[in-house]
Enzyme design. Sequence first.
Site, short mmCIF file in Angstrom:
data_model
loop_
_atom_site.label_atom_id
_atom_site.label_comp_id
_atom_site.label_asym_id
_atom_site.label_seq_id
_atom_site.Cartn_x
_atom_site.Cartn_y
_atom_site.Cartn_z
N ARG A 46 52.26 110.10 80.69
CA ARG A 46 51.11 112.11 80.92
C ARG A 46 50.45 111.45 81.77
O ARG A 46 49.69 112.00 82.48
CB ARG A 46 50.46 112.38 79.46
CG ARG A 46 49.56 113.46 79.45
CD ARG A 46 49.50 114.51 78.67
NE ARG A 46 50.12 113.51 77.35
CZ ARG A 46 49.26 112.40 76.70
NH1 ARG A 46 47.64 112.61 76.87
NH2 ARG A 46 49.61 112.10 75.67
N TYR A 98 44.58 136.59 93.68
CA TYR A 98 46.00 136.88 92.81
C TYR A 98 45.87 137.23 91.27
O TYR A 98 44.95 136.43 90.78
CB TYR A 98 46.68 135.20 92.29
CG TYR A 98 47.82 135.07 91.96
CD1 TYR A 98 49.10 135.96 91.85
CD2 TYR A 98 47.08 134.45 90.23
CE1 TYR A 98 49.77 135.71 91.04
CE2 TYR A 98 48.60 134.06 90.03
CZ TYR A 98 49.82 135.03 90.20
OH TYR A 98 51.43 134.74 89.29
N ASP A 170 41.24 128.13 96.71
CA ASP A 170 42.65 128.34 96.79
C ASP A 170 43.19 129.02 98.01
O ASP A 170 43.63 129.75 98.37
CB ASP A 170 43.05 129.79 95.26
CG ASP A 170 44.25 130.11 95.10
OD1 ASP A 170 45.50 130.07 95.61
OD2 ASP A 170 44.79 130.81 94.31
N LYS A 195 54.24 127.22 96.08
CA LYS A 195 54.75 128.01 97.79
C LYS A 195 55.52 127.41 98.53
O LYS A 195 56.18 126.84 97.69
CB LYS A 195 53.63 129.25 97.27
CG LYS A 195 53.49 129.97 96.44
CD LYS A 195 53.93 130.50 95.48
CE LYS A 195 54.25 131.44 94.41
NZ LYS A 195 52.75 131.10 93.05
N1 PLP Z 1 47.22 131.75 93.60
C1 PLP Z 1 48.40 131.89 94.38
C2 PLP Z 1 47.41 132.86 94.85
C3 PLP Z 1 49.13 132.55 93.84
O1 PLP Z 1 50.13 133.61 94.32
C4 PLP Z 1 50.00 132.70 92.80
C5 PLP Z 1 51.01 132.60 92.27
O2 PLP Z 1 51.68 133.76 92.65
C6 PLP Z 1 49.57 130.98 92.19
C7 PLP Z 1 47.53 130.96 92.30
C8 PLP Z 1 49.81 130.80 90.49
O3 PLP Z 1 50.83 130.04 91.16
P1 PLP Z 1 52.16 128.96 89.31
O4 PLP Z 1 53.18 130.95 89.86
O5 PLP Z 1 52.63 128.48 90.60
O6 PLP Z 1 51.64 129.10 88.96
#
Ligand code: PLP
Length: 379
Positions: A46, A98, A170, A195
Amino acid sequence: MKFATKALHAGIEPDPSTGAIMTPIFQTSTYVQDGPGIHKGYEYARTHNPTRDALENNIAALENAKFGRCFASGMSATETVIKTLRPGDEVISTGDLYGGSFRLFTQIFEAFGIKFTFVDMRDPQKVEEIINEETKLIWVETPTNPLLNIIDIEKISAIAHKHGAKVAVDNTFASPYLQNPLNQGADIVMHSVTKYIAGHSDVIMGFLGTNDPEIDNAFGFIQNSSGAVPGPQDCFLVLRGIKTLHLRMQRHCENGEVIANYLRNHPNVEKVYWPGFEDHPNHDIAKKQMNGFGGMISFMQKEDTIEQAESTLSKFKLFSLAESLGGVESLVGHPSGMTHASIPKEKRIVGGLTDSLIRLSVGIEDVDDLIADLKQAIE
Ligand code: PLP
């Protein structure tokens, strides 16, 4: 080292025990010690795992970050940032973001006494107007999901720092190939590694990078204490995916440009959201802080009804209807019914996220085939 070289080599050494050029999958939960506390730098998985270490160092190098940490998902990375705050602290967040981040902020962390205010950061002055002594963090998403708004990272960082707040970006939509927020003054860069970084729609993972040792220590403490860490097999898959990140991103950008222009000139299309257009409201900022405009595009059809959107969505053959983005294959999504359903409608439509909005994650297929699929779907 330049990006392509870093993608292949940064943080990655041949395995010392065998010479294996590919970082092995260290599928182990614990490590044998020579005596209590006498070990080779690894005690429990971990806390540390060599496959994860290699990946963390590799993504950190791509983001020009001194420190990097991987998490079990993008959301657990975001959660780690918010867990460094305390009751009474305030966060100013991008309004268009998001849906899962909005849900985490409002439905989980508000109950712990952290206050979130959502503003349209395309105009940094709006942040200046509401920032106060309790503001500890500015949460920026740029380009935003799904409206591809562009926020000036440098300007927001200058405002935040003047008031003693930190900035987290982000960077999922851009990928480290197109944008490095720490270079623009941000304190923290976050990714849904799921992604573009992983790129093959086969892993869920998150990343946090920073140049500040205190922030990284706090992330490390939470990573180890809360335990939302990725497994070594997933780390291996992402290391493998990253070796082509620069090539994939180049093709995503090329295909994205052709498709954005095709849609814009189509008589059935009312509006196309893509930061590469010269008349995109913050195109100049995108040009300043990005190395390309990416393969994410949203559009609204002339007939702006949910029925029209559903009818179009049902016709795609090559674009698959699915949540997520950034994989090699093209995806189409319906933000109001899928990724952003957790944002109340009245909040969504203020920013332009209408029921008919369709979002494309343009993949790396032959662009002629993608155009043919789009044409038959929107006609
Ligand atoms: N940030 C953005 C811009 C996203 O599009 C997403 C998921 O679609 C996330 C964060 C969350 O990531 P995860 O699905 O890997 O938890």
